[in-house]
Motif scaffolding. Structure first.
Motif, PDB file in Angstrom:
ATOM      1  N   VAL A 107       0.990  -1.289  -0.027  1.00 26.77           N
ATOM      2  CA  VAL A 107       0.040   0.011   0.142  1.00 26.77           C
ATOM      3  C   VAL A 107       0.833   1.249   0.078  1.00 26.77           C
ATOM      4  N   ALA A 108       1.903   1.221   0.828  1.00 24.34           N
ATOM      5  CA  ALA A 108       2.671   2.365   0.770  1.00 24.34           C
ATOM      6  C   ALA A 108       3.331   2.745  -0.356  1.00 24.34           C
TER       7      ALA A 108
ATOM      8  N   ALA B 114       4.491   2.463  11.612  1.00 20.83           N
ATOM      9  CA  ALA B 114       4.461   2.070  10.299  1.00 20.83           C
ATOM     10  C   ALA B 114       4.792   3.109   9.436  1.00 20.83           C
ATOM     11  N   VAL B 115       3.876   4.343   9.883  1.00 24.59           N
ATOM     12  CA  VAL B 115       4.204   5.715   9.136  1.00 24.59           C
ATOM     13  C   VAL B 115       5.578   6.020   9.039  1.00 24.59           C
ATOM     14  N   ASP B 116       6.179   6.042  10.309  1.00 25.21           N
ATOM     15  CA  ASP B 116       7.642   6.437  10.477  1.00 25.21           C
ATOM     16  C   ASP B 116       8.500   5.823   9.691  1.00 25.21           C
ATOM     17  N   TYR B 117       8.379   4.422   9.862  1.00 30.38           N
ATOM     18  CA  TYR B 117       8.844   3.465   8.736  1.00 30.38           C
ATOM     19  C   TYR B 117       9.105   3.700   7.569  1.00 30.38           C
ATOM     20  N   PHE B 118       7.756   3.715   6.857  1.00 29.30           N
ATOM     21  CA  PHE B 118       7.441   3.813   5.391  1.00 29.30           C
ATOM     22  C   PHE B 118       7.982   5.151   4.836  1.00 29.30           C
TER      23      PHE B 118
ATOM     24  N   LEU C  19      -1.591   5.029   3.029  1.00 30.38           N
ATOM     25  CA  LEU C  19      -1.287   4.087   4.007  1.00 30.38           C
ATOM     26  C   LEU C  19      -2.131   4.406   5.282  1.00 30.38           C
ATOM     27  N   ILE C  20      -2.282   5.839   5.509  1.00 33.99           N
ATOM     28  CA  ILE C  20      -2.898   6.346   6.344  1.00 33.99           C
ATOM     29  C   ILE C  20      -4.353   6.115   6.251  1.00 33.99           C
ATOM     30  N   LYS C  21      -4.698   6.398   4.972  1.00 36.84           N
ATOM     31  CA  LYS C  21      -6.104   5.920   4.815  1.00 36.84           C
ATOM     32  C   LYS C  21      -6.379   4.557   4.684  1.00 36.84           C
TER      33      LYS C  21
END
Length: 163
Positions: free
Chosen positions: A85-86, A153-157, A94-96
């Motif tokens: 997704v990212a 997950a957001v930080d990683y991607f 990804l957030i959505k």
């Protein structure tokens, strides 16, 4: 050198709004499930129904929806799926995706809450709505959006995806 803090800060407001939306939807589902169970319990004391085998169908549907919700969430929140997704949609996508998965999983638990209300009209047992309601609440709380996991997950991607 990758500026993780800068990349992460870029999505903070969108992330916070998305998490708040998912959290409010899940809490609304919890409230409605409680209302369904309470209404079912009240109706069960006013309606006289003979004992039947119909509730087993409701129990089977409850198991199907509960396991379906868990499996759906686990497959959609798996690292490889999140990576896909990212890559395709970026951090905003990804957030959505987090919000969509949370709402769909919680909606499946909400369907169990509706079954808790409907079972009253087919069962002679006063506690059938309570049993199904407990399952619905457990599944809904399992699907509660975990901010730390989403943030990780957001930080990683955001750090690993090409800009």
């Amino acid at each position: 050198m990758i500026d993780i803090e800068g990349q992460s800060a870029k999505y903070d407001s969108q992330f916070a709004a998305a998490h708040k939306t998912a959290r409010l939807v899940v809490l609304a589902f919890v409230t409605s499930i409680i209302v369904y169970v309470a209404a079912g319990f009240i109706i069960a004391h006013t309606v006289t129904v003979t004992e039947s085998n119909v509730p087993y169908g409701f129990y089977a549907a409850t198991v199907f929806l509960a396991l379906g919700s868990i499996v759906f969430r686990r497959t959609q929140m798996h690292r490889f799926r999140l990576e896909s997704v990212a890559i395709r949609r970026g951090i905003e996508g990804l957030i959505k995706h987090f919000v969509t998965v949370t709402i769909i999983s919680a909606a499946m638990a909400e369907a169990i809450g509706v079954l808790a209300l409907a079972i009253v009209f087919f069962s002679g047992n006063d506690f059938d709505p309570v049993r199904l309601g407990v399952v619905a609440l457990a599944i809904t709380l399992y699907n509660y959006p975990r901010r730390a996991d989403w943030q990780q997950a957001v930080d990683y991607f955001s750090a690993t995806l090409p800009k």
